[in-house]
Design a protein around this motif. Structure first.
Motif, PDB file in Angstrom:
ATOM      1  N   ARG A 100       0.809  -1.214   0.000  1.00  0.00           N
ATOM      2  CA  ARG A 100       0.000   0.000   0.000  1.00  0.00           C
ATOM      3  C   ARG A 100       0.846   1.268   0.000  1.00  0.00           C
ATOM      4  N   ARG A 101       2.012   1.211   0.569  1.00  0.00           N
ATOM      5  CA  ARG A 101       2.865   2.398   0.605  1.00  0.00           C
ATOM      6  C   ARG A 101       3.527   2.614  -0.753  1.00  0.00           C
ATOM      7  N   GLU A 102       3.538   3.879  -1.171  1.00  0.00           N
ATOM      8  CA  GLU A 102       4.138   4.193  -2.466  1.00  0.00           C
ATOM      9  C   GLU A 102       5.651   4.009  -2.448  1.00  0.00           C
ATOM     10  N   SER A 103       6.271   4.291  -1.308  1.00  0.00           N
ATOM     11  CA  SER A 103       7.724   4.119  -1.221  1.00  0.00           C
ATOM     12  C   SER A 103       8.129   2.659  -1.394  1.00  0.00           C
ATOM     13  N   GLU A 104       7.291   1.748  -0.907  1.00  0.00           N
ATOM     14  CA  GLU A 104       7.577   0.324  -1.074  1.00  0.00           C
ATOM     15  C   GLU A 104       7.200  -0.169  -2.469  1.00  0.00           C
ATOM     16  N   ARG A 105       6.217   0.484  -3.087  1.00  0.00           N
ATOM     17  CA  ARG A 105       5.812   0.064  -4.434  1.00  0.00           C
ATOM     18  C   ARG A 105       6.909   0.307  -5.462  1.00  0.00           C
ATOM     19  N   ARG A 106       7.669   1.387  -5.289  1.00  0.00           N
ATOM     20  CA  ARG A 106       8.689   1.712  -6.291  1.00  0.00           C
ATOM     21  C   ARG A 106       9.769   0.654  -6.361  1.00  0.00           C
ATOM     22  N   ASN A 107      10.094   0.076  -5.214  1.00  0.00           N
ATOM     23  CA  ASN A 107      11.142  -0.941  -5.185  1.00  0.00           C
ATOM     24  C   ASN A 107      10.598  -2.360  -5.322  1.00  0.00           C
ATOM     25  N   HIS A 108       9.296  -2.495  -5.536  1.00  0.00           N
ATOM     26  CA  HIS A 108       8.694  -3.821  -5.644  1.00  0.00           C
ATOM     27  C   HIS A 108       8.967  -4.417  -7.025  1.00  0.00           C
ATOM     28  N   SER A 109       8.912  -5.750  -7.094  1.00  0.00           N
ATOM     29  CA  SER A 109       9.181  -6.427  -8.373  1.00  0.00           C
ATOM     30  C   SER A 109       8.072  -6.216  -9.395  1.00  0.00           C
ATOM     31  N   LEU A 110       6.871  -5.835  -8.941  1.00  0.00           N
ATOM     32  CA  LEU A 110       5.745  -5.598  -9.853  1.00  0.00           C
ATOM     33  C   LEU A 110       5.545  -4.117 -10.166  1.00  0.00           C
ATOM     34  N   ALA A 111       6.538  -3.291  -9.885  1.00  0.00           N
ATOM     35  CA  ALA A 111       6.378  -1.849 -10.135  1.00  0.00           C
ATOM     36  C   ALA A 111       6.243  -1.558 -11.624  1.00  0.00           C
ATOM     37  N   ARG A 112       7.058  -2.213 -12.436  1.00  0.00           N
ATOM     38  CA  ARG A 112       6.961  -1.987 -13.881  1.00  0.00           C
ATOM     39  C   ARG A 112       5.659  -2.537 -14.444  1.00  0.00           C
ATOM     40  N   HIS A 113       5.178  -3.646 -13.894  1.00  0.00           N
ATOM     41  CA  HIS A 113       3.883  -4.168 -14.326  1.00  0.00           C
ATOM     42  C   HIS A 113       2.781  -3.129 -14.098  1.00  0.00           C
ATOM     43  N   ALA A 114       2.811  -2.510 -12.916  1.00  0.00           N
ATOM     44  CA  ALA A 114       1.786  -1.509 -12.598  1.00  0.00           C
ATOM     45  C   ALA A 114       1.900  -0.285 -13.502  1.00  0.00           C
ATOM     46  N   ASP A 115       3.120   0.142 -13.815  1.00  0.00           N
ATOM     47  CA  ASP A 115       3.304   1.296 -14.703  1.00  0.00           C
ATOM     48  C   ASP A 115       2.758   1.008 -16.103  1.00  0.00           C
ATOM     49  N   ILE A 116       3.032  -0.177 -16.607  1.00  0.00           N
ATOM     50  CA  ILE A 116       2.556  -0.534 -17.954  1.00  0.00           C
ATOM     51  C   ILE A 116       1.035  -0.599 -17.982  1.00  0.00           C
ATOM     52  N   LEU A 117       0.437  -1.195 -16.954  1.00  0.00           N
ATOM     53  CA  LEU A 117      -1.022  -1.308 -16.918  1.00  0.00           C
ATOM     54  C   LEU A 117      -1.679   0.061 -16.760  1.00  0.00           C
ATOM     55  N   ALA A 118      -1.061   0.962 -16.008  1.00  0.00           N
ATOM     56  CA  ALA A 118      -1.614   2.316 -15.879  1.00  0.00           C
ATOM     57  C   ALA A 118      -1.561   3.058 -17.210  1.00  0.00           C
ATOM     58  N   ALA A 119      -0.468   2.885 -17.949  1.00  0.00           N
ATOM     59  CA  ALA A 119      -0.378   3.525 -19.269  1.00  0.00           C
ATOM     60  C   ALA A 119      -1.390   2.940 -20.245  1.00  0.00           C
ATOM     61  N   VAL A 120      -1.620   1.636 -20.174  1.00  0.00           N
ATOM     62  CA  VAL A 120      -2.641   1.016 -21.029  1.00  0.00           C
ATOM     63  C   VAL A 120      -4.031   1.527 -20.662  1.00  0.00           C
ATOM     64  N   GLU A 121      -4.255   1.782 -19.378  1.00  0.00           N
ATOM     65  CA  GLU A 121      -5.555   2.308 -18.949  1.00  0.00           C
ATOM     66  C   GLU A 121      -5.822   3.685 -19.546  1.00  0.00           C
ATOM     67  N   THR A 122      -4.819   4.547 -19.549  1.00  0.00           N
ATOM     68  CA  THR A 122      -4.991   5.862 -20.176  1.00  0.00           C
ATOM     69  C   THR A 122      -5.246   5.735 -21.673  1.00  0.00           C
ATOM     70  N   ARG A 123      -4.549   4.803 -22.313  1.00  0.00           N
ATOM     71  CA  ARG A 123      -4.751   4.608 -23.751  1.00  0.00           C
ATOM     72  C   ARG A 123      -6.158   4.091 -24.036  1.00  0.00           C
ATOM     73  N   LEU A 124      -6.665   3.190 -23.199  1.00  0.00           N
ATOM     74  CA  LEU A 124      -8.028   2.677 -23.372  1.00  0.00           C
ATOM     75  C   LEU A 124      -9.066   3.774 -23.156  1.00  0.00           C
ATOM     76  N   SER A 125      -8.837   4.633 -22.179  1.00  0.00           N
ATOM     77  CA  SER A 125      -9.785   5.725 -21.942  1.00  0.00           C
ATOM     78  C   SER A 125      -9.811   6.700 -23.118  1.00  0.00           C
ATOM     79  N   LEU A 126      -8.648   6.974 -23.715  1.00  0.00           N
ATOM     80  CA  LEU A 126      -8.616   7.848 -24.891  1.00  0.00           C
ATOM     81  C   LEU A 126      -9.341   7.215 -26.077  1.00  0.00           C
ATOM     82  N   LEU A 127      -9.134   5.924 -26.278  1.00  0.00           N
ATOM     83  CA  LEU A 127      -9.840   5.231 -27.361  1.00  0.00           C
ATOM     84  C   LEU A 127     -11.343   5.206 -27.108  1.00  0.00           C
ATOM     85  N   ASN A 128     -11.715   5.031 -25.850  1.00  0.00           N
ATOM     86  CA  ASN A 128     -13.139   5.017 -25.501  1.00  0.00           C
ATOM     87  C   ASN A 128     -13.779   6.365 -25.795  1.00  0.00           C
ATOM     88  N   MET A 129     -13.103   7.443 -25.425  1.00  0.00           N
ATOM     89  CA  MET A 129     -13.648   8.772 -25.690  1.00  0.00           C
ATOM     90  C   MET A 129     -13.723   9.074 -27.182  1.00  0.00           C
TER      91      MET A 129
END
Length: 325
Positions: A100-129
Motif C-alpha cells: 500500500r505504501r508508495e515508497s515500497e511500491r517503487r522498489n517492488h518487483s511488480l512496479a513496472r507491471h503496474a506502470d505498464i497497466l496504468a499507461a494502457v488504462e490511459t490509452r483505453l480511456s482515450l480510445l473510448n472517448m
C-alpha cells in the motif's frame, strides 16, 4: 424481336430476352447467402469461426459483403469490451500483490507491471472517448482492430514475464498505432458521422446552437429543442462519458504526480552525488598534500643518507692512503 408484356402494376413495357436472362442469372441476396456455405451459417457460428483470426484480419474482412460487415462490426465492438475487461482483471491482480505504501511500491518487483497497466488504462480511456460515442449511436464500429491485438499482446506480455522492460519500450508500438488511428478517425471519419448524429439538422449544425439571424428563429429553435429533448438513455450515456473523462483525468493526474515525485527523487540523487563528489575531491586533495609531504620527507632522508655515506667514506680513504705510503 422484343415482346410486349404487362407489368404487375398495370403498365405495359417491352421484354428483352437478354435482360430476362440477366435477371434470372442474378439470384437475390438471401439466395446468395444460401449458396455460400460460410455466409449461410448462423451468426453465432460465424463469430466462433472469426474468433480464430486476429482482430486486424477481422477488420479487413468487412469489405467482403454487407452481412460479413455487420458480423465483423459486432465482433470488433465485443473485442474492445473484452480487452477492457481483461485489462481491469490484470490490474486488479497486480494491485492485490502490491504494497500500500508508495515508497515500497517503487522498489517492488511488480512496479513496472503496474506502470505498464496504468499507461494502457490511459490509452483505453482515450480510445473510448474517441470511438465509443459513435459506436453507441450505431454509426460505426471500433474500426482499428490492430489496436486491440496490440493491447492483448501487451497484457499477455505483462502476465507472462516477471521482469518486463520499461513502459515506454513496451508501449511504443501501441502508442504509435493508436494515436494514428485516433487522428485519422477525427480528421476523416468524424466529419461524416457528425452529419448522421440525431442531434444535428440537415446542414450539419448542432441543434440548440445559435442559428443564423432571420424571421421566426426563436420559434424554430424552441420547436426543435422541444422535439429533440434528450431521453434517459442519452443522459445515462452522457453521464457515463463524463465518468470516463473523469477517470482519465484522475489517471493523468496520478501520472503527473508520479513524474514530479520521480523528478524530485532524481534531483535529490543529483545533489547527493554532487556532495559526494565534493567530499571525494577534498579527500583527494588531502591525500595529494600528504603524498607531497611524504615525498619531501623521503627526499630529505635520501639526502641525509647520501651525506652520511660520504662522511663515512672519507676516513676510510685517508686510512688507505696512509697504509700505501
Amino acid at each position: 424481336m422484343a415482346a410486349v408484356v404487362e407489368r404487375v402494376d398495370g403498365c405495359v413495357g417491352s421484354l428483352d430476352p437478354d435482360s430476362v436472362s440477366l435477371r434470372q442469372s442474378t439470384p437475390p441476396p438471401d439466395q446468395q447467402h444460401q449458396n455460400n456455405p460460410l455466409l449461410g451459417l448462423p451468426i453465432v457460428a460465424i463469430e466462433n469461426i472469426l474468433n480464430f483470426l486476429s482482430y486486424d484480419e477481422i477488420s479487413l474482412l468487412r469489405s467482403v459483403c454487407k452481412r460479413m460487415d455487420i458480423i465483423c462490426q459486432r465482433v470488433l465492438n465485443q473485442g474492445f469490451l473484452k480487452v477492457e475487461r481483461y485489462h481491469s482483471l490484470c490490474q486488479r491482480q497486480v494491485k492485490a500483490q502490491l504494497p500500500r505504501r508508495e515508497s515500497e511500491r517503487r522498489n517492488h518487483s511488480l512496479a513496472r507491471h503496474a506502470d505498464i497497466l496504468a499507461a494502457v488504462e490511459t490509452r483505453l480511456s482515450l480510445l473510448n472517448m474517441t470511438f465509443m460515442k459513435y459506436v453507441d449511436s450505431n454509426l460505426c464500429c471500433f474500426i482499428p482492430g490492430k489496436v486491440i491485438d496490440e493491447i492483448y499482446r501487451v497484457l499477455r506480455y505483462v502476465n507472462s514475464t516477471r521482469a518486463p522492460q520499461r513502459a515506454h519500450e513496451v508501449l511504443q508500438e501501441l502508442r504509435d498505432i493508436s494515436s494514428m488511428a485516433m487522428e485519422y478517425f477525427d480528421e476523416k471519419i468524424v466529419p461524416i458521422l457528425k452529419k448522421k448524429l440525431p442531434g444535428t439538422d440537415l446542414s450539419g449544425r448542432l441543434i440548440g446552437s445559435a442559428p443564423v439571424a432571420g424571421p421566426s428563429t426563436s420559434l424554430t429553435t424552441m420547436s426543435l429543442l422541444a422535439k429533440n429533448t434528450p431521453s434517459r438513455s442519452e443522459m445515462t450515456k452522457v453521464q457515463q462519458q463524463v465518468k470516463v473523462n473523469g477517470a482519465s483525468m484522475t489517471v493523468l493526474r496520478r501520472e503527473m504526480q508520479e513524474i514530479r515525485v520521480k523528478q524530485l527523487e532524481q534531483q535529490k540523487q543529483l545533489q547527493d552525488q554532487e556532495q559526494k563528489l565534493l567530499e571525494q575531491s577534498q579527500v583527494i586533495g588531502e591525500q595529494n598534500a600528504r603524498l607531497a609531504e611524504l615525498e619531501h620527507k623521503l627526499r630529505e632522508l635520501m639526502d641525509s643518507n647520501a651525506r652520511s655515506r660520504k662522511s663515512s667514506d672519507l676516513p676510510r680513504q685517508s686510512k688507505r692512503l696512509r697504509s700505501r705510503k
